[in-house]
Scaffold this motif. Sequence first.
Motif, PDB file in Angstrom:
ATOM      1  N   ILE A 289      47.935 102.135 -12.731  1.00  0.00           N
ATOM      2  CA  ILE A 289      48.225 100.989 -13.587  1.00  0.00           C
ATOM      3  C   ILE A 289      46.895 100.576 -14.199  1.00  0.00           C
ATOM      4  O   ILE A 289      46.003 100.094 -13.491  1.00  0.00           O
ATOM      5  N   ILE A 290      46.757 100.798 -15.492  1.00  0.00           N
ATOM      6  CA  ILE A 290      45.483 100.523 -16.165  1.00  0.00           C
ATOM      7  C   ILE A 290      45.632  99.175 -16.871  1.00  0.00           C
ATOM      8  O   ILE A 290      46.487  99.027 -17.757  1.00  0.00           O
ATOM      9  N   VAL A 291      44.835  98.194 -16.468  1.00  0.00           N
ATOM     10  CA  VAL A 291      45.107  96.831 -16.947  1.00  0.00           C
ATOM     11  C   VAL A 291      43.864  96.193 -17.551  1.00  0.00           C
ATOM     12  O   VAL A 291      42.758  96.303 -17.004  1.00  0.00           O
ATOM     13  N   GLN A 292      44.065  95.528 -18.682  1.00  0.00           N
ATOM     14  CA  GLN A 292      42.965  94.813 -19.327  1.00  0.00           C
ATOM     15  C   GLN A 292      42.619  93.581 -18.482  1.00  0.00           C
ATOM     16  O   GLN A 292      43.519  92.866 -18.019  1.00  0.00           O
ATOM     17  N   LYS A 293      41.338  93.331 -18.303  1.00  0.00           N
ATOM     18  CA  LYS A 293      40.879  92.389 -17.279  1.00  0.00           C
ATOM     19  C   LYS A 293      41.502  90.986 -17.308  1.00  0.00           C
ATOM     20  O   LYS A 293      41.791  90.438 -16.236  1.00  0.00           O
ATOM     21  N   PRO A 294      41.742  90.371 -18.468  1.00  0.00           N
ATOM     22  CA  PRO A 294      42.301  89.008 -18.413  1.00  0.00           C
ATOM     23  C   PRO A 294      43.614  88.913 -17.621  1.00  0.00           C
ATOM     24  O   PRO A 294      43.937  87.867 -17.075  1.00  0.00           O
ATOM     25  N   LEU A 295      44.366  90.013 -17.542  1.00  0.00           N
ATOM     26  CA  LEU A 295      45.655  89.961 -16.822  1.00  0.00           C
ATOM     27  C   LEU A 295      45.558  90.484 -15.391  1.00  0.00           C
ATOM     28  O   LEU A 295      46.537  90.456 -14.642  1.00  0.00           O
ATOM     29  N   LEU A 296      44.383  90.940 -15.019  1.00  0.00           N
ATOM     30  CA  LEU A 296      44.249  91.674 -13.753  1.00  0.00           C
ATOM     31  C   LEU A 296      44.756  90.897 -12.538  1.00  0.00           C
ATOM     32  O   LEU A 296      45.567  91.392 -11.755  1.00  0.00           O
ATOM     33  N   LYS A 297      44.297  89.641 -12.396  1.00  0.00           N
ATOM     34  CA  LYS A 297      44.607  88.889 -11.183  1.00  0.00           C
ATOM     35  C   LYS A 297      46.116  88.619 -11.083  1.00  0.00           C
ATOM     36  O   LYS A 297      46.757  88.917 -10.063  1.00  0.00           O
ATOM     37  N   ASP A 298      46.644  88.099 -12.167  1.00  0.00           N
ATOM     38  CA  ASP A 298      48.068  87.755 -12.206  1.00  0.00           C
ATOM     39  C   ASP A 298      48.938  88.993 -11.950  1.00  0.00           C
ATOM     40  O   ASP A 298      49.853  88.996 -11.115  1.00  0.00           O
ATOM     41  N   LEU A 299      48.612  90.061 -12.673  1.00  0.00           N
ATOM     42  CA  LEU A 299      49.404  91.294 -12.553  1.00  0.00           C
ATOM     43  C   LEU A 299      49.328  91.851 -11.129  1.00  0.00           C
ATOM     44  O   LEU A 299      50.354  92.216 -10.538  1.00  0.00           O
ATOM     45  N   THR A 300      48.138  91.880 -10.581  1.00  0.00           N
ATOM     46  CA  THR A 300      47.956  92.440  -9.235  1.00  0.00           C
ATOM     47  C   THR A 300      48.796  91.663  -8.233  1.00  0.00           C
ATOM     48  O   THR A 300      49.538  92.258  -7.432  1.00  0.00           O
ATOM     49  N   GLU A 301      48.697  90.342  -8.283  1.00  0.00           N
ATOM     50  CA  GLU A 301      49.457  89.521  -7.319  1.00  0.00           C
ATOM     51  C   GLU A 301      50.950  89.794  -7.418  1.00  0.00           C
ATOM     52  O   GLU A 301      51.653  89.924  -6.419  1.00  0.00           O
ATOM     53  N   ARG A 302      51.409  89.912  -8.651  1.00  0.00           N
ATOM     54  CA  ARG A 302      52.857  90.081  -8.826  1.00  0.00           C
ATOM     55  C   ARG A 302      53.337  91.474  -8.427  1.00  0.00           C
ATOM     56  O   ARG A 302      54.426  91.636  -7.883  1.00  0.00           O
ATOM     57  N   ILE A 303      52.518  92.491  -8.682  1.00  0.00           N
ATOM     58  CA  ILE A 303      52.909  93.847  -8.252  1.00  0.00           C
ATOM     59  C   ILE A 303      52.990  93.883  -6.723  1.00  0.00           C
ATOM     60  O   ILE A 303      53.953  94.402  -6.147  1.00  0.00           O
ATOM     61  N   VAL A 304      51.976  93.304  -6.075  1.00  0.00           N
ATOM     62  CA  VAL A 304      51.924  93.357  -4.613  1.00  0.00           C
ATOM     63  C   VAL A 304      53.118  92.612  -4.008  1.00  0.00           C
ATOM     64  O   VAL A 304      53.785  93.113  -3.088  1.00  0.00           O
ATOM     65  N   GLU A 305      53.415  91.453  -4.571  1.00  0.00           N
ATOM     66  CA  GLU A 305      54.548  90.664  -4.058  1.00  0.00           C
ATOM     67  C   GLU A 305      55.853  91.465  -4.173  1.00  0.00           C
ATOM     68  O   GLU A 305      56.629  91.546  -3.218  1.00  0.00           O
ATOM     69  N   ARG A 306      56.036  92.096  -5.311  1.00  0.00           N
ATOM     70  CA  ARG A 306      57.279  92.862  -5.510  1.00  0.00           C
ATOM     71  C   ARG A 306      57.310  94.110  -4.633  1.00  0.00           C
ATOM     72  O   ARG A 306      58.346  94.476  -4.072  1.00  0.00           O
ATOM     73  N   ALA A 307      56.166  94.781  -4.515  1.00  0.00           N
ATOM     74  CA  ALA A 307      56.120  96.014  -3.707  1.00  0.00           C
ATOM     75  C   ALA A 307      56.453  95.699  -2.247  1.00  0.00           C
ATOM     76  O   ALA A 307      57.199  96.438  -1.595  1.00  0.00           O
TER      77      ALA A 307
END
Length: 493
Positions: A289-307
């Motif tokens: 998952i290649i992510v532009q930094k401004p979204l990194l924190k939010d995206l990471t938290e949400r992926i982990v929660e769903r996984a």
Amino acid sequence: MVVRYNNFIGGKWVNSVSGKNFENVNPATREVLHLFPRSEGKDVKGAVDAATEAFKSWRLVPAPKRAEILFQAAALLTERKEEFAKEMTLEMGKILKETMGDIQEAIDFTFYAAGEGRRMLGDTTPSELPNKFAMSVRMPIGVMAAITPWNFPMAIPSWKIIPALVAGNTIIFKPSQYTPKSAYNLVKVLEKAGLPPGVINLVFGAGSEVGDPILEDRRVAAITFTGSNPVGTSIAERAPKTNKRISLELGGKNAIIILEDADLDLAIDHIIWSAFGTSGQRCTAASRIIVQKPLLKDLTERIVERAKSLRLGNGLEPKTEMGPVINSEQLRKIHQYTGVGKGEGATLLCGGEIAKNGELAKGYFYKPTVFGDVKPNMRIAQEEIFGPTTAIIPVNSLEEAIEVNNSTEFGLSTGIFTEDVNNAFIAMRDIYTGIIYINAGTIGAEVHLPFGGTRGTGNGHRAAGQTLLDECTEWKSIFVDYSGKLQKAQAID
Ligand code: NAP
Ligand code: MG
């Protein structure tokens, strides 16, 4: 009672010459489901004898008549879809909705490919000489071997076998030893639909024990292979010795790119499905998952929660979201990669363990695993793991994201999320994979578009789509000179 099944050779269901068997095991429970013949060289020889003989007459059956049999097979698959899907879930673990999809893909593809019976278009073109007619037509190659993996036990064999049959080839089908029942079901349907004896021959068994005799037999004119890079490469090295054509569909290390203007809710749904569908065991699975930094924190938290919240279990249970992985070897390999990721300095955010609670302990279950702080050159970001493991890689820009995307040895599928049409078009131009999805994940092929990848994902072929006949036909150029005199091309007097 455990039922024992046979090979299908020359129109008859026969035991292997050695009489040896192998077990078909349910990866969710480790129960033995069936026994299948463990074939060897003599069985392959019998199959090639039958296919060689059958080719003499099958190639002369008018293509629309060959297609009628295949349309009938598609109708039979439709009738038995649910029954076959359940058997597929039992033998390879993916959830029932996905196995229903696998069979639906085989049905869609069979209808689509059988349509070639009334097309199979060639070309006519002017001759440079007067009173001379020129055309090119497709002809079948001869006896073809189809060697297939276990992750799409009916869809992938159909992609290989149906176009080859409509074009007039005969087949030796060597399915994965991990999904023999689905192969049996497909061939049984083709038999029932009316394929003449010897046109399709099914030889069960283990990789090299069946594969080597296929490679060594000069009468096998072509191999269509889908599977891993090591096996594909070994086939590519050996096939020229017996003049075989080969088409290879190999591994992937697919990425989903999330740009800063992405619709995050949409992206998360796609990431979870692409990374953990089929327990990550798809050639198109999103393992980066290649992510532009401004979204990194939010995206990471949400992926982990769903996984973390994905429900693991037996794929026949309606509540299950993720089934087991295919076997103990694969479970070990996936877990080894968790160790590799930690050792390389990536941060393990969730999973990273064999799942052992309750019923899960009976099967081969691995917890959905997410790594953060991943650098593009780490092994977990470069090598195909083929399990429920994905790696989050931060980047600064679209350009960097594309560069990272293109930096692995594979080139199958990429998804990119952006609301900016300019970025989308730059991505479409510069991403170097065989398949690109804009605002969708990395999985979801449709049968009427070409399927395949660049670089190490294959050897340049594309399955399905308008390219479906390329691997199973060769061109014949035909000149008809009706001038009644000696005419020389290139103006030679
Ligand atoms: P695999 O281990 O390479 O096996 C593929 C097939 O090759 C099986 O039928 C296998 O038999 C057979 N085989 C093994 N050794 C052989 C040999 N020496 N000679 C001839 N045949 C041999 O792959 P897999 O584990 O089944 O499938 C997973 C791989 O397939 C992944 O790498 C995935 O990316 C790839 N894949 C690619 C695509 C695509 O379209 N690009 C689609 C799906 C999967 P046995 O396993 O029965 O021994
Ligand atoms: Mg394997």
